[in-house]
Each structure stands twice: as structure tokens, then as C-alpha cells.
Design a protein around this motif. Structure first.
Motif, PDB file in Angstrom:
ATOM      1  N   ARG A 151       7.017   1.345   8.477  1.00  0.00           N
ATOM      2  CA  ARG A 151       6.434   1.142   7.151  1.00  0.00           C
ATOM      3  C   ARG A 151       5.350   2.158   6.803  1.00  0.00           C
ATOM      4  N   VAL A 152       5.053   3.084   7.695  1.00  0.00           N
ATOM      5  CA  VAL A 152       3.942   4.008   7.477  1.00  0.00           C
ATOM      6  C   VAL A 152       4.385   5.452   7.724  1.00  0.00           C
ATOM      7  N   SER A 188      -1.494   5.829   6.865  1.00  0.00           N
ATOM      8  CA  SER A 188      -1.570   5.797   8.327  1.00  0.00           C
ATOM      9  C   SER A 188      -2.307   4.540   8.761  1.00  0.00           C
ATOM     10  N   VAL A 189      -2.062   4.131  10.005  1.00  0.00           N
ATOM     11  CA  VAL A 189      -2.704   2.930  10.539  1.00  0.00           C
ATOM     12  C   VAL A 189      -3.155   3.175  11.963  1.00  0.00           C
ATOM     13  N   VAL A 249       0.839  -1.202   0.000  1.00  0.00           N
ATOM     14  CA  VAL A 249       0.000   0.000   0.000  1.00  0.00           C
ATOM     15  C   VAL A 249       0.874   1.252   0.000  1.00  0.00           C
ATOM     16  N   ARG A 250       1.975   1.210   0.737  1.00  0.00           N
ATOM     17  CA  ARG A 250       2.819   2.403   0.785  1.00  0.00           C
ATOM     18  C   ARG A 250       3.444   2.707  -0.575  1.00  0.00           C
ATOM     19  N   ALA A 251       3.713   1.690  -1.351  1.00  0.00           N
ATOM     20  CA  ALA A 251       4.223   1.939  -2.701  1.00  0.00           C
ATOM     21  C   ALA A 251       3.221   2.760  -3.503  1.00  0.00           C
ATOM     22  N   VAL A 252       1.936   2.496  -3.289  1.00  0.00           N
ATOM     23  CA  VAL A 252       0.881   3.235  -3.985  1.00  0.00           C
ATOM     24  C   VAL A 252       0.768   4.657  -3.445  1.00  0.00           C
ATOM     25  N   THR A 253       0.763   4.816  -2.119  1.00  0.00           N
ATOM     26  CA  THR A 253       0.591   6.160  -1.548  1.00  0.00           C
ATOM     27  C   THR A 253       1.796   7.050  -1.852  1.00  0.00           C
ATOM     28  N   ARG A 254       2.979   6.491  -1.832  1.00  0.00           N
ATOM     29  CA  ARG A 254       4.168   7.287  -2.146  1.00  0.00           C
ATOM     30  C   ARG A 254       4.125   7.777  -3.580  1.00  0.00           C
TER      31      ARG A 254
END
Length: 390
Positions: free
Chosen positions: A284-285, A247-248, A235-240
Motif C-alpha cells: 500500500r506504500v 512511506s512508513v 493517504v496514498r490516494a492523496v499522495t498519488r
């Protein structure tokens, strides 16, 4: 009846001799031993007394075992609660107030059509003089297969545009959650690659609407779940790539080392994360918000001390590049896990400040997150403003 036939007083030749060899009648037969030292009746009485003694010893052992078990359970508990009470003592350091990086969880009414411009204007006035800069808006829940029906959030675009217009500098993140099949047969299964891929697609979906980030809340999430860590990486690859936030909502950290394993064995619900796993998630976030409520603490001072402890543990595990937030209970329930008289915003804020003071008073990427808007009272807002915003 009595014998009517007279007994002769003369000795009979057939009668045995006396024991000493003298002539004469034998002595009377020995009566049954009523003292318990001889005879069949005596044996029965002796056995009865022995059994009574054994029962008494068993009862004594049971009582002693029960007391020992009680002490084994109570002494550590009382020690831990005493430590929390001590943890709530003292004065927070100067300057341990808002960094203008706070957040609030918002209910689903903001995106399903129940809220309008007037509601947003009132909300904007409410938070204008606070440190709130992130809104976690409930946009799910996702289906158990990780997909997100678009019909759930018909007014999401309106909300994002209106917030950007009325509340400059405030970000709107899509709060996506679901129940995991970790403690029941029903729920999302992160061990399935297809499910994780669908969650990633749901993240893309809400970013396409215009959200400034994705906020994941998957529960109950057990400590050490490698599938969850893999999901966060994806998911972080997408948000970056979108210059968006990830966030979590995070579980609390073990108040004692390995406590999640003990509680999982006893209650079937591990509840806590190890501090090491918390750190793995935090790295990771962009933001990690600790759900520091539902703590089972019965007194306000114990709850505040617990929040101080959780704040310190989270600060130790969270890198300074990740934005850490501690949850505030803007809701009111009375049940075993959450006592309304104990879990107050005032106690939580004081606990946050104490933990921050003792661990990393100058941490910049730090704030509090209020849960949840529709249950908040004026007292909750006042405690947040007076204790944290200043």
C-alpha cells in the motif's frame, strides 16, 4: 517417691493366674513401644516420618518442575540465539552495496527555526558522497485527533527549497507520528473514522507546503490493524494525486511464526508484525522502512544475525515495486531493549548485506535508513560509508 511399704512375697488369691494356667504373678506390663511400631508414641513418630517423606517428595516435584520450566524457556531461546549467530556467518555477495536509495530520519530542529543555511551546507557535504536520497524530517507530532498544528513547522518551506537547491535529487518527506492508544488509554485512536480523516487532511497540509512525500510513524501498531490499512489507502490516494511519496516506519517481523501473539500475551506489547501483515502494508506504500533496532540482542554477532533474518523476511514480503529500507541505529542507548555495544551500525550493515545476498541480491528498490541525525557519531557515519557505500 519410692513405695516404703514391703511387698508380700506370697501369692495372693485375688491375683490372676499366669497366662499358661500356672499359678504365679503376672508378667510385667508391656512398655511403651519406642521403636515406632506400636503404641500412641509410635503412631506419632510414624506420622512424622510420613509427613517428612511427603515434604521431601513435594520439594523434589517443585525442583523438577522448575527445571522443566527453565528448560522449556531456555532451550528455544538458546536455539534461536544460536541460529542468529550462525546467520551472521559467511561472506556477503559481491555487489551488495548501496543502490543510491538510502534515507535518514532528521530531527525537528530542521523545521522549527533552530537550523540555518550553514547547518544545511554542512549536512549537504556530509551526505554528498553517500547513497542518501530521502530525508524523513520530523514535522509532527500530530495531535491525538489526527490534526497537525501549523505552528510546529514554521521553517518547513525554507528547508524544502534549500534542499532542492543544495542537494539536487534528494527528496524531503514530512515525518508525521503519534502514539497510538493500543496499550494505554492515551493516544490516537485509528478506529475513529474522524481521526483517520484528520490524518489524511494533515497529509494534504504538508504537501501544500512543498514536501515531496509523507512518512507515517504510528506506534505501537499491532499486527493485523485493519484501520491502519484503511488509513494507508486513503493517504496514498492523496499522495498519488500529487505525484508524492507515501512511506512508513514499520515494525519488525515475527522472528518465529506467531511470535507477536506470544509476546503480547507475556509482555502486553506484541512488538512484531506477522510477515503477512507486513506484506499488506508494503503493498500500500511507496517506501517501507523497517525499524530494525531495539532488538534486545545482547551481542553484536546476534544483532547482526537478527538484522540478516529481518532483511530476508522483509524482502520475501515486499513486492519489487515497493522501495524497502532497513534501519540503521545512528543513536546510542543502554537499556534492556537496546544495548549500545551490540546494536552497532557495522553489525547492522553486515546483517543487511547477508540477508540481501541470501534472498534477493539484485533487488533494485532497496536501501538502508539511518536513525537519527542528531545522535549520530563519526563512527556511525564511517561504518555506513565503509560497509555499505564503498
Amino acid at each position: 517417691m519410692e513405695d516404703t511399704e514391703p511387698r508380700s512375697t506370697e501369692p495372693s488369691s485375688t491375683e490372676p493366674k499366669a497366662a499358661d494356667g500356672a499359678d504365679g504373678p503376672p508378667g510385667p506390663p508391656a512398655p511403651d513401644d519406642e521403636s515406632g511400631t506400636g503404641g500412641a508414641g509410635g503412631n506419632r513418630d510414624a506420622e512424622g516420618e510420613a509427613e517428612a517423606s511427603r515434604r521431601k517428595r513435594r520439594r523434589t516435584r517443585i525442583r523438577r518442575t522448575a527445571i522443566a520450566v527453565l528448560l522449556i524457556l531456555l532451550v528455544p531461546l538458546l536455539t534461536a540465539e544460536t541460529a542468529l549467530r550462525i546467520n551472521y556467518m559467511g561472506d556477503p555477495a559481491d555487489g551488495t552495496y548501496t543502490r543510491n536509495r538510502d534515507a535518514i530520519w532528521l530531527g525537528h530542529a530542521w523545521v522549527d527555526g533552530r537550523k540555518d543555511d550553514a547547518d544545511l551546507a554542512a549536512f549537504a557535504r556530509r551526505v554528498k558522497a553517500t547513497g542518501i536520497r530521502d530525508l524523513y524530517v520530523h514535522t509532527g507530532p500530530m495531535e491525538h485527533d489526527g490534526t497537525l498544528p501549523k505552528s510546529l513547522y514554521p521553517r518547513a518551506r525554507w528547508l524544502v527549497d534549500a534542499v532542492h537547491r543544495e542537494m539536487p535529487g534528494v527528496r524531503v518527506q514530512a515525518f508525521l507520528g503519534d502514539v497510538l492508544a493500543t496499550e494505554s488509554p492515551d493516544g490516537m485512536r485509528l478506529e475513529k473514522a474522524a481521526t483517520r480523516a484528520a490524518v489524511v487532511d494533515s497529509a494534504r497540509q504538508v504537501l501544500d507546503v512543498g514536501y515531496d512525500g509523507v512518512h507515517l510513524d504510528l506506534e505501537p501498531l499491532h499486527s493485523g490493524d485493519r484501520n491502519y490499512l484503511s488509513l494507508l489507502d486513503d493517504v496514498r490516494a492523496v499522495t498519488r494525486a500529487r505525484d508524492a511519496q507515501l512511506s512508513v516506519a514499520a515494525h519488525q517481523i515475527d522472528p518465529l511464526p506467531g511470535f507477536h501473539s506470544f509476546w503480547g500475551t507475556v509482555a502486553g506489547h506484541p512488538k512484531w508484525w506477522s510477515q503477512a501483515f507486513f506484506g499488506q502494508v508494503a503493498r500500500r506504500v511507496d517506501q517501507i522502512a523497517v525499524m530494525s533496532y531495539d532488538t534486545m540482542q545482547p551481542l553484536e554477532s546476534l544483532y547482526g544475525g537478527y538484522v540478516a533474518q529481518q532483511t530476508a523476511l522483509a524482502l520475501e514480503a515486499t513486492p519489487p515495486t515497493t522501495h524497502l529500507l532497513m534501519g540503521l541505529p545512528f543513536y546510542h542507548e543502554n537499556r534492556f531493549g537496546h544495548w549500545n555495544h551490540a546494536e552497532t551500525v557495522a553489525a547492522a550493515v553486515r546483517g543487511v548485506r547477508l540477508g540481501l545476498s541470501r534472498t534477493d541480491a539484485d533487488r533494485e528498490r532497496f536501501g538502508v535508513a539511518a536513525y537519527i541525525d542528531f545522535a549520530a557519531t563519526e563512527e556511525d557515519w564511517a561504518s555506513y560509508r565503509d560497509g555499505w557505500v564503498r
